[in-house]
Write an enzyme that holds these catalytic residues in place. Structure first.
Site, PDB file in Angstrom:
ATOM      1  N   CYS A   1      43.199  76.811  57.482  1.00 12.61           N
ATOM      2  CA  CYS A   1      41.763  77.304  57.359  1.00 12.61           C
ATOM      3  C   CYS A   1      40.959  76.076  57.654  1.00 12.61           C
ATOM      4  CB  CYS A   1      41.618  78.163  56.350  1.00 12.61           C
ATOM      5  SG  CYS A   1      42.735  79.703  56.103  1.00 12.61           S
ATOM      6  N   ALA A   2      40.884  75.316  58.590  1.00  8.93           N
ATOM      7  CA  ALA A   2      40.306  74.058  58.522  1.00  8.93           C
ATOM      8  C   ALA A   2      38.762  73.853  58.571  1.00  8.93           C
ATOM      9  CB  ALA A   2      40.822  73.525  59.830  1.00  8.93           C
ATOM     10  N   ALA A   3      37.912  74.782  58.766  1.00 14.84           N
ATOM     11  CA  ALA A   3      36.596  74.403  58.885  1.00 14.84           C
ATOM     12  C   ALA A   3      36.042  74.085  57.541  1.00 14.84           C
ATOM     13  CB  ALA A   3      35.778  75.818  59.401  1.00 14.84           C
ATOM     14  N   PRO A   4      35.099  73.207  57.294  1.00 17.01           N
ATOM     15  CA  PRO A   4      34.514  72.548  58.192  1.00 17.01           C
ATOM     16  C   PRO A   4      35.109  71.371  59.127  1.00 17.01           C
ATOM     17  CG  PRO A   4      33.538  71.843  56.429  1.00 17.01           C
ATOM     18  CD  PRO A   4      34.801  72.754  56.078  1.00 17.01           C
ATOM     19  N   GLY A   5      36.153  70.924  58.668  1.00  9.43           N
ATOM     20  CA  GLY A   5      37.178  69.913  59.300  1.00  9.43           C
ATOM     21  C   GLY A   5      37.200  68.748  58.311  1.00  9.43           C
ATOM     22  N   GLY A   6      36.643  68.558  57.042  1.00  7.62           N
ATOM     23  CA  GLY A   6      36.836  67.453  56.307  1.00  7.62           C
ATOM     24  C   GLY A   6      38.325  66.799  56.223  1.00  7.62           C
TER      25      GLY A   6
ATOM     26  N   ASP B   1      40.923  77.988  62.755  1.00 10.14           N
ATOM     27  CA  ASP B   1      40.112  78.563  62.092  1.00 10.14           C
ATOM     28  C   ASP B   1      39.357  79.846  63.069  1.00 10.14           C
ATOM     29  OD1 ASP B   1      37.833  78.186  59.498  1.00 10.14           O
ATOM     30  OD2 ASP B   1      36.822  79.391  61.029  1.00 10.14           O
TER      31      ASP B   1
ATOM     32  N   ASP C   1      44.099  75.516  52.667  1.00 14.05           N
ATOM     33  CA  ASP C   1      42.807  75.601  51.619  1.00 14.05           C
ATOM     34  C   ASP C   1      42.436  76.967  52.087  1.00 14.05           C
ATOM     35  OD1 ASP C   1      40.994  74.483  49.824  1.00 14.05           O
ATOM     36  OD2 ASP C   1      39.630  74.345  51.681  1.00 14.05           O
TER      37      ASP C   1
ATOM     38  N   CYS D   1      38.655  76.537  46.370  1.00 11.61           N
ATOM     39  CA  CYS D   1      37.566  75.851  45.401  1.00 11.61           C
ATOM     40  C   CYS D   1      36.982  76.908  44.456  1.00 11.61           C
ATOM     41  CB  CYS D   1      36.164  75.428  46.509  1.00 11.61           C
ATOM     42  SG  CYS D   1      35.881  76.829  47.646  1.00 11.61           S
TER      43      CYS D   1
END
Length: 412
Positions: free
Chosen positions: A241-246, A265, A322, A372
């Site tokens: 679930c990669a966005a936003p890519g940080g 994503d 994540d 988070c």
């Protein structure tokens, strides 16, 4: 002593969380009063920004010392003072910039600009006020006027209002860069900075387009996650679930851009953002695909494409999940508007994703699960569930090394 009120929740959400945190194990260990104090302290902390702004160095392009010196020079130009920049003691590619606040002695002006809650949160992290975030401005406000900026934490202010008497929180003073008529023009939303913050309650530097190829603004927990994953050169790694890519770009940098990082994503424009970040940071090992990660495992070889999802079982050395979550750990946040039903809605999706993640992991591989949020149902309960559901997994506590401290991961 807190400067802002504690995080405001729906009553049903607050009572649910209080009940969960006041469980018998904690109460028997700490006592009712201490558990209640800690719960209230948590809600207060969440409404305030962190004590440090965290910046991750793109070590693929620049050394830590060189980046630290460049950042010191830039902040001296911006703030007219030398800020103490601290290298994180356990995360070698992370710099900490102290936040000065809350500044309790600021004068409050009679002219008030009201901004949306998200805009207000950004100001508390060092941003200026961009025109789309402004909801209300004085009738005769013109360029150059000194104004106080307040956050509409309950979302009650109507855009274009000349004043607002509802619940609002003072977040600092600034200078108008646009007139009221420009901000609320008939041609649609204006772009650009509407209010330049001169005296924010929390003084934190602005990192807007600051050394974009070398520095990446990232919250400390997010920076920690990639170190816990522990990627090494030559591995094949999945960010589900990669966005936003940080985290995706951090993983690639820790691998010295050698290997393969697959980012998934569901939203096309978020995939584009990931690849734009990879281009700015000059990372070539990242491949991003618009795909639903709950369907990322192929049932047969015939489903597998030359590259991209779905994938065969046991395809990845390391996997980062994540997961989508209720987001209650984001700081600062003064009002959380979700209902209890919404808060509880993420656990089934997280379990679907965990199920796929375990099957895609190679024997001996590493799976890191992170969120988070602060709910036990989305964190500790999910770890307990996946360990019970997949006996091949074991919970690992990271050793105290120069890279990580007291973090947890799952290994197969």
């Amino acid at each position: 002593m807190s400067f802002f009120p504690k995080l405001k929740l729906h009553l049903e959400v607050e009572e649910h969380l209080r009940g969960v945190f006041q469980n018998s194990e904690l109460v028997s260990t700490l006592g009712v009063q201490e558990v209640e104090r800690r719960f209230e302290s948590l809600l207060v902390c969440l409404s305030h920004p962190p004590a440090f702004t965290t910046v991750r160095i793109n070590t693929h392009l620049i050394s830590v010392e060189s980046a630290k010196q460049l950042l010191t020079d830039e902040l001296e130009k911006q703030l007219k003072r030398k800020d103490l920049i601290i290298q994180h003691p356990e995360l070698p590619d992370v710099l900490l910039v102290p936040v000065n606040g809350p500044r309790r002695d600021l004068e409050r002006y009679s002219s008030e600009v009201i901004v949306g809650a998200q805009c207000g949160n950004a100001v508390l992290r060092g941003a200026h006020v961009f025109a789309p975030g402004i909801l209300s401005a004085p009738k005769n406000m013109k360029v150059g006027d000194a104004v106080s900026v307040l956050s509409d934490i309950e979302g009650k202010c109507k855009r274009g209002a000349k004043d607002f008497l509802g619940s609002k929180i003072f977040i600092g003073n600034g200078t108008a860069k646009m007139s009221r008529s420009e901000i609320f023009c008939a041609n649609g939303l204006m772009k650009g900075i509407g209010i330049w913050m001169t005296e924010p309650v929390y003084l934190s530097p602005s990192f807007d387009n600051l050394l974009p190829s070398f520095l990446f603004l990232q919250n400390l927990p997010s920076s920690t996650v990639s170190h816990v994953l522990g990627p090494t050169s030559g591995e094949r790694i999945l960010d589900m679930c990669a966005a936003p890519g940080g985290k995706t770009t951090h993983i690639a940098a820790l691998m010295h851009d050698q290997g393969e990082v697959i980012a998934l994503d569901k939203t096309p424009n978020k995939i584009q953002k990931i690849m734009e970040s990879a281009e700015v940071l000059q990372l070539k090992s990242i491949k991003a695909f618009c795909f639903d990660s709950t369907k990322a495992i192929a049932s047969s070889k015939s489903e597998v494409k030359p590259e991209g999802p779905p994938f065969l079982a046991e395809s990845f050395d390391r996997i980062l999940l994540d997961a989508p979550c209720s987001g209650m750990g984001q700081r600062p946040n003064m009002v959380y508007s979700w209902s209890l039903k919404e808060v509880k809605s993420y656990q089934p999706l997280q379990r679907k994703l965990l199920n796929v993640a375990v099957k895609l992991l190679k024997p001996g591989g590493t799976l890191v699960y992170s969120t988070c949020t602060i709910t036990l149902a989305e964190n500790e309960e999910q770890v307990a569930w996946v360990l019970e559901s997949f006996p091949s997994l074991r919970l690992q506590q990271q050793l105290k090394t120069d890279r990580t401290r007291d973090q947890r991961q799952l290994a197969s």
